[in-house]
Design a protein around this motif. Structure first.
Motif, mmCIF file in Angstrom:
data_model
loop_
_atom_site.group_PDB
_atom_site.id
_atom_site.type_symbol
_atom_site.label_atom_id
_atom_site.label_comp_id
_atom_site.label_asym_id
_atom_site.label_seq_id
_atom_site.Cartn_x
_atom_site.Cartn_y
_atom_site.Cartn_z
ATOM 1 N N ALA A 138 0.838 -1.211 0.000
ATOM 2 C CA ALA A 138 0.000 0.000 0.000
ATOM 3 C C ALA A 138 0.867 1.253 0.000
ATOM 4 O O ALA A 138 0.580 2.215 -0.721
ATOM 5 N N GLU A 139 1.940 1.247 0.777
ATOM 6 C CA GLU A 139 2.863 2.398 0.795
ATOM 7 C C GLU A 139 3.511 2.573 -0.580
ATOM 8 O O GLU A 139 3.647 3.696 -1.064
ATOM 9 N N PHE A 140 3.912 1.475 -1.194
ATOM 10 C CA PHE A 140 4.478 1.502 -2.547
ATOM 11 C C PHE A 140 3.469 2.127 -3.508
ATOM 12 O O PHE A 140 3.800 3.037 -4.288
ATOM 13 N N ALA A 141 2.231 1.675 -3.457
ATOM 14 C CA ALA A 141 1.188 2.204 -4.333
ATOM 15 C C ALA A 141 0.952 3.690 -4.077
ATOM 16 O O ALA A 141 0.833 4.479 -5.026
ATOM 17 N N ASN A 142 0.887 4.065 -2.819
ATOM 18 C CA ASN A 142 0.665 5.471 -2.486
ATOM 19 C C ASN A 142 1.787 6.344 -3.043
ATOM 20 O O ASN A 142 1.534 7.426 -3.594
#
Length: 73
Positions: free
Chosen positions: A22-26
């Motif tokens: 999720a952090e990567f996507a954000n």
């Protein structure tokens, strides 16, 4: 037509989720140079290795890639 990796990754965005993918996507969302229209592993991997200071380890990309492949099958 197969969904690009970036389009898949955007389904994983969640500002309230502090998991690695999720952090990567954000962070990828804010990366204006991210190769948005490809699903080629080598192209994405090379770009991330050379340009994605927001990605602390490539194992996060590898995990997201495996999830992407599973979702496309």
């Amino acid at each position: 037509m197969q969904t690009s990796f970036y389009d898949y990754l955007m389904t994983r965005r969640n500002p309230l989720d502090h998991g690695a993918v999720a952090e990567f996507a954000n962070n990828a969302f804010f990366d204006q140079s991210f190769p948005k229209h490809t699903n080629d592993f080598a192209t994405l991997s090379q770009y991330l290795e050379e340009n994605a200071g927001y990605l602390p380890t490539m194992t996060i990309f590898d995990a997201a890639w495996q999830q992407y492949l599973a979702a496309m099958n």
